[in-house]
Design a protein around this motif. Structure first.
Motif, PDB file in Angstrom:
ATOM      1  N   THR A   7       0.827  -1.201   0.000  1.00  0.00           N
ATOM      2  CA  THR A   7       0.000   0.000   0.000  1.00  0.00           C
ATOM      3  C   THR A   7       0.863   1.253   0.000  1.00  0.00           C
ATOM      4  O   THR A   7       0.599   2.195  -0.749  1.00  0.00           O
ATOM      5  CB  THR A   7      -0.938   0.001   1.222  1.00  0.00           C
ATOM      6  OG1 THR A   7      -1.751  -1.172   1.158  1.00  0.00           O
ATOM      7  CG2 THR A   7      -1.818   1.227   1.242  1.00  0.00           C
ATOM      8  N   HIS A   8       1.893   1.259   0.819  1.00  0.00           N
ATOM      9  CA  HIS A   8       2.795   2.413   0.867  1.00  0.00           C
ATOM     10  C   HIS A   8       3.460   2.651  -0.488  1.00  0.00           C
ATOM     11  O   HIS A   8       3.511   3.788  -0.972  1.00  0.00           O
ATOM     12  CB  HIS A   8       3.858   2.214   1.943  1.00  0.00           C
ATOM     13  CG  HIS A   8       4.969   3.211   1.869  1.00  0.00           C
ATOM     14  ND1 HIS A   8       4.803   4.528   2.245  1.00  0.00           N
ATOM     15  CD2 HIS A   8       6.247   3.100   1.436  1.00  0.00           C
ATOM     16  CE1 HIS A   8       5.942   5.172   2.039  1.00  0.00           C
ATOM     17  NE2 HIS A   8       6.836   4.326   1.555  1.00  0.00           N
TER      18      HIS A   8
ATOM     19  N   ALA B 163       3.212   9.735  -2.247  1.00  0.00           N
ATOM     20  CA  ALA B 163       3.110  10.933  -3.087  1.00  0.00           C
ATOM     21  C   ALA B 163       4.229  11.019  -4.119  1.00  0.00           C
ATOM     22  O   ALA B 163       3.989  11.359  -5.272  1.00  0.00           O
ATOM     23  CB  ALA B 163       3.103  12.180  -2.201  1.00  0.00           C
ATOM     24  N   GLN B 164       5.452  10.744  -3.713  1.00  0.00           N
ATOM     25  CA  GLN B 164       6.586  10.829  -4.633  1.00  0.00           C
ATOM     26  C   GLN B 164       7.072   9.426  -4.978  1.00  0.00           C
ATOM     27  O   GLN B 164       7.092   8.539  -4.134  1.00  0.00           O
ATOM     28  CB  GLN B 164       7.731  11.626  -4.009  1.00  0.00           C
ATOM     29  CG  GLN B 164       7.394  13.087  -3.838  1.00  0.00           C
ATOM     30  CD  GLN B 164       8.591  13.875  -3.341  1.00  0.00           C
ATOM     31  OE1 GLN B 164       9.547  13.320  -2.839  1.00  0.00           O
ATOM     32  NE2 GLN B 164       8.522  15.175  -3.490  1.00  0.00           N
ATOM     33  N   ASN B 165       7.467   9.256  -6.233  1.00  0.00           N
ATOM     34  CA  ASN B 165       8.017   7.991  -6.715  1.00  0.00           C
ATOM     35  C   ASN B 165       7.058   6.819  -6.500  1.00  0.00           C
ATOM     36  O   ASN B 165       7.459   5.744  -6.060  1.00  0.00           O
ATOM     37  CB  ASN B 165       9.370   7.710  -6.058  1.00  0.00           C
ATOM     38  CG  ASN B 165      10.151   6.649  -6.800  1.00  0.00           C
ATOM     39  OD1 ASN B 165       9.918   6.397  -7.970  1.00  0.00           O
ATOM     40  ND2 ASN B 165      11.069   6.022  -6.099  1.00  0.00           N
ATOM     41  N   LYS B 166       5.782   7.044  -6.802  1.00  0.00           N
ATOM     42  CA  LYS B 166       4.779   5.995  -6.663  1.00  0.00           C
ATOM     43  C   LYS B 166       5.080   4.876  -7.656  1.00  0.00           C
ATOM     44  O   LYS B 166       5.374   5.121  -8.821  1.00  0.00           O
ATOM     45  CB  LYS B 166       3.386   6.567  -6.942  1.00  0.00           C
ATOM     46  CG  LYS B 166       2.287   5.590  -6.668  1.00  0.00           C
ATOM     47  CD  LYS B 166       0.875   6.061  -7.010  1.00  0.00           C
ATOM     48  CE  LYS B 166       0.644   7.527  -6.979  1.00  0.00           C
ATOM     49  NZ  LYS B 166      -0.747   7.872  -7.241  1.00  0.00           N
ATOM     50  N   LEU B 167       5.021   3.631  -7.176  1.00  0.00           N
ATOM     51  CA  LEU B 167       5.307   2.488  -8.031  1.00  0.00           C
ATOM     52  C   LEU B 167       4.020   1.918  -8.610  1.00  0.00           C
ATOM     53  O   LEU B 167       2.946   2.050  -8.020  1.00  0.00           O
ATOM     54  CB  LEU B 167       6.015   1.392  -7.232  1.00  0.00           C
ATOM     55  CG  LEU B 167       7.355   1.749  -6.601  1.00  0.00           C
ATOM     56  CD1 LEU B 167       7.933   0.533  -5.889  1.00  0.00           C
ATOM     57  CD2 LEU B 167       8.336   2.273  -7.630  1.00  0.00           C
TER      58      LEU B 167
END
Length: 77
Positions: A22-23, A28-32
């Protein structure tokens, strides 16, 4: 391949891996992407499996979550 397949079950059955997934997919940044996050978890499963097998220590969710075990040291006066 086995680690990749284990990710699907681990995400649902293990709260540590579910929270990590989930994380990774909602930050917000560098979402996989889902596939990238699953690859990260598969790698973590392999690293943790190696550590359990080579050290003989049981799997510890605190170590899996935070990366280290915080030892409480008592100071002798």
């Amino acid at each position: 391949m086995a680690a990749w397949r284990a990710v699907w079950g681990a995400q649902r059955a293990n709260p540590v891996y579910a929270a990590r997934f989930t994380h990774l997919t909602t930050r917000a940044q560098n979402k996989l992407t889902v596939t990238q996050a699953q690859a990260v978890i598969a790698a973590a499963i392999l690293r943790q499996l190696h550590a359990v097998v080579t050290t003989g220590q049981p799997w510890d969710p605190a170590i899996a979550t935070h990366g280290t075990r915080t030892a409480v040291m008592s100071l002798a006066a």
